[in-house]
Structures are given as C-alpha cells and as structure tokens.
Design a protein around this motif. Sequence first.
Motif, PDB file in Angstrom:
ATOM      1  N   ARG A 105       0.863  -1.183   0.000  1.00 45.41           N
ATOM      2  CA  ARG A 105       0.000   0.000   0.000  1.00 45.41           C
ATOM      3  C   ARG A 105       0.901   1.236   0.000  1.00 45.41           C
ATOM      4  N   ASN A 115      -1.080   6.362   2.949  1.00 44.28           N
ATOM      5  CA  ASN A 115      -2.163   5.726   3.704  1.00 44.28           C
ATOM      6  C   ASN A 115      -1.910   5.752   5.206  1.00 44.28           C
ATOM      7  N   TYR A 116      -0.643   5.921   5.603  1.00 48.02           N
ATOM      8  CA  TYR A 116      -0.282   5.832   7.014  1.00 48.02           C
ATOM      9  C   TYR A 116       0.118   7.175   7.600  1.00 48.02           C
ATOM     10  N   GLY A 118      -4.507   9.918   5.307  1.00 54.49           N
ATOM     11  CA  GLY A 118      -4.473   8.482   5.484  1.00 54.49           C
ATOM     12  C   GLY A 118      -5.220   8.015   6.721  1.00 54.49           C
ATOM     13  N   ASP A 143     -10.722   5.465   5.509  1.00 52.00           N
ATOM     14  CA  ASP A 143     -10.772   4.664   4.293  1.00 52.00           C
ATOM     15  C   ASP A 143     -11.936   3.678   4.322  1.00 52.00           C
ATOM     16  N   ASP A 180      -3.993   2.243  11.755  1.00 56.21           N
ATOM     17  CA  ASP A 180      -3.979   1.097  10.848  1.00 56.21           C
ATOM     18  C   ASP A 180      -4.994   0.021  11.239  1.00 56.21           C
TER      19      ASP A 180
END
Length: 383
Positions: A184, A188-189, A195, A200, A244
Amino acid sequence: MTRRTVRIAMNGVTGRMGYRQHLVRSILAIREQGGLDLGDGEVLWPEPVLVGRREHALREVAERHGLTEWSTDLDTVLADDTVDIYFDAQVTSARVEAIKKAVAAGKHIYTEKPTATDLEGALDLARLAQSAGIKHGVVQDKIFLPGLLKLKRLIDGGFFGEILSVRGEFGYWVFEGDWQESQRPSWNYRTEDGGGITVDMFPHWEYVLHELFGKVNSVSAHITTHIPRRWDEQGKPYAATADDSAYGIFELEGGIVAQINSSWAVRVNRDELVEFQVDGTHGSAVAGLRRCRVQHRTSTPKPVWNPDLAATESFRDQWQEIPDNTEFDNGFKAQWELFLRHIALGEPYRWDLLAGARGVQLAELGLKSSVQGRRFDVPELSL
C-alpha cells in the motif's frame, strides 16, 4: 447504432485503484464491449481525458492503451466545454479543491470516497453540487460485489427471518516496507496526507450497512496504530501518524447490531479478505467478495461445549454454497454504467455526494468515539 460520446476527465488514474479498477476494468472495458447500450439503437462511448501530476506516468498509461488525451493542467481540462464529467481518484487530501473547481466549471461529478477529510467539507461539496444543478455520484463499489449481491438476494427473499446481528472481518498484513516492500502507498499511514484505515473503510461500512440492513443509528469504536514505524517508497523510515486498525460496533435501525473489525495489521485466516456473517432467527450466511454460504435453521447442527473432547465434526462443511445464478460483472464497472446511464438518460441514481457525506460522518464519529471512549449517535444528514 448511433454513438453518443461522453468525455470524462479522469484525475488520479496513475494510482493503483484509479488505474486498475476505474480506467482499465471500467471505462476501457466499456469501450472494449462496444460502448454502453442505451437502447433504441444508441450507444454511449466514454472518452477518457487523463489528468494527473506526473507527466511521464500519464504519457506511459496513455501510450499503453492507445489513448491520445492527457494533461497535467487540471484547470485547462476543466475549461474545455466538451468535457462532460470530472472523476476524482486522487489522494483524499487533494479531492475537495479539485471537485470544487469541477463544480464551478459545470461538470458532472463522480468521485472515489471519502469525498473529504471531514464532514463539513463533504457536506459543502454536496451543497455546491446541488446548487449548481449538476449530477453527482460517489463510488460505493462493495455493494456490487458478487458475494454481497448474493447476500442481498437472501435478504430480499426473507431467508434470515429476523436479522439479529452482522459481524464483519476485513484486512490483511501490509508489510512495513523495510525488509519487504509494502503493498500500500505510504500516504495511507500519514494523517496529514489524509491516510488512516478509519477514513478509508468506515465510509464503506456505512453504505454496506445502510443498503443491506438499515441506517446506522450509533457507533462505538476503538481505533489504534499497531505499527508506528514504516518505510516509504524510497526505503526511508517514517512515523505512521495514521491509524492502521479500527474496531467498530454499529447499532442499526430495527435493533440489528453490527461488529466490524478493519486492520492492516492482521494475518488472514479467512476464505476471503473481507467476510460478513449475518445471523437471523431462520438462518445465517457468510458472504465475502465472491462467495456466499448459508446455514438454514433446519440444517443447523447442535454443538455441545465440552473442552475435554476434540471436535469430531467440521463446522465449515455444514454450510451450503449459494450458486451464482447469473454472470457478475466487475463491481466498479457496474456502478460506472449506472452513473453513465444517469448522466445520459436521467435514470435514478441514489449514491450521490450526500450519501458520500454519510460515510465521512461515520468515520469522523468513529474517531471521536475512540478518543473520548464513548458511544455516539449518528444524526440524520440533510442539505
């Protein structure tokens, strides 16, 4: 056959999702089938105009697929009166400004989710689009998956009796990027880049729950960052400032309780990367991306808890596979076709920017719930 061309500015198609699902498996796939049949001898022909920041990447994609129109200048593309639709698959943090420009230019809007990084921004887009009198839609692809279409068939057929609960498991192990490349992108982080798994995935869970089972009335969530250090595309370490993993409990209208775990720090012990188990008084089902299995009350076994004896039966083998009964198309393509018919023929289309705002709202409330350690009601949205 009469061909009607619709020109689509596609922003963000050099990214993984924008390229694979939206350009190749949707728009180009529609062209490969000869266009979208509108009936009465008319075919709609989508003509993509690729837009992005990286000139070399745009040129490479265009040449690979025999496309001739691409640009790094969004303003110029939007000023072109022959462009009918603006599609956005950029990183979330860049989406609001671009969509506002497209609305001001009078383009119809089709966009990935989340539509904004906060609820006020998402509602602002919906209000602007409504005031401009343009058509608008938000990608809500999960409800077009074969597994969930089969699940919807069971719900509509009354298979479950009274639905009691929904349990969802989504996720997989995303490599940190040091000894093995991450699957990914690093943004995204990073919270500062829009992120996080909550922003998401909670928008996905909102429309899945809303469409299949009923409106989400309240949310309680625990959200965390299990892996605080990752490595980016250049192999450089960075702090993972975005979450996450998100563990949510959603109370739905009618008393249904949904529990959904979302994680990029979990190893898969499921048949598919996402699965939903639905339990009802008359039967249960487990639906994934493509498969759906059921167990009716007439064939439900009678397990007895005895920790002193090994299990003598395979519980998975006691479920029945639901047949396809039809040919399922790519879910992104199926929704694109519905949106294009909405543009061309004015057919009804309910997955609009207000629906997208509901997803942003649920993500925002989930994050707030986790910080404050309490449950929040989900108010009805209006423009």
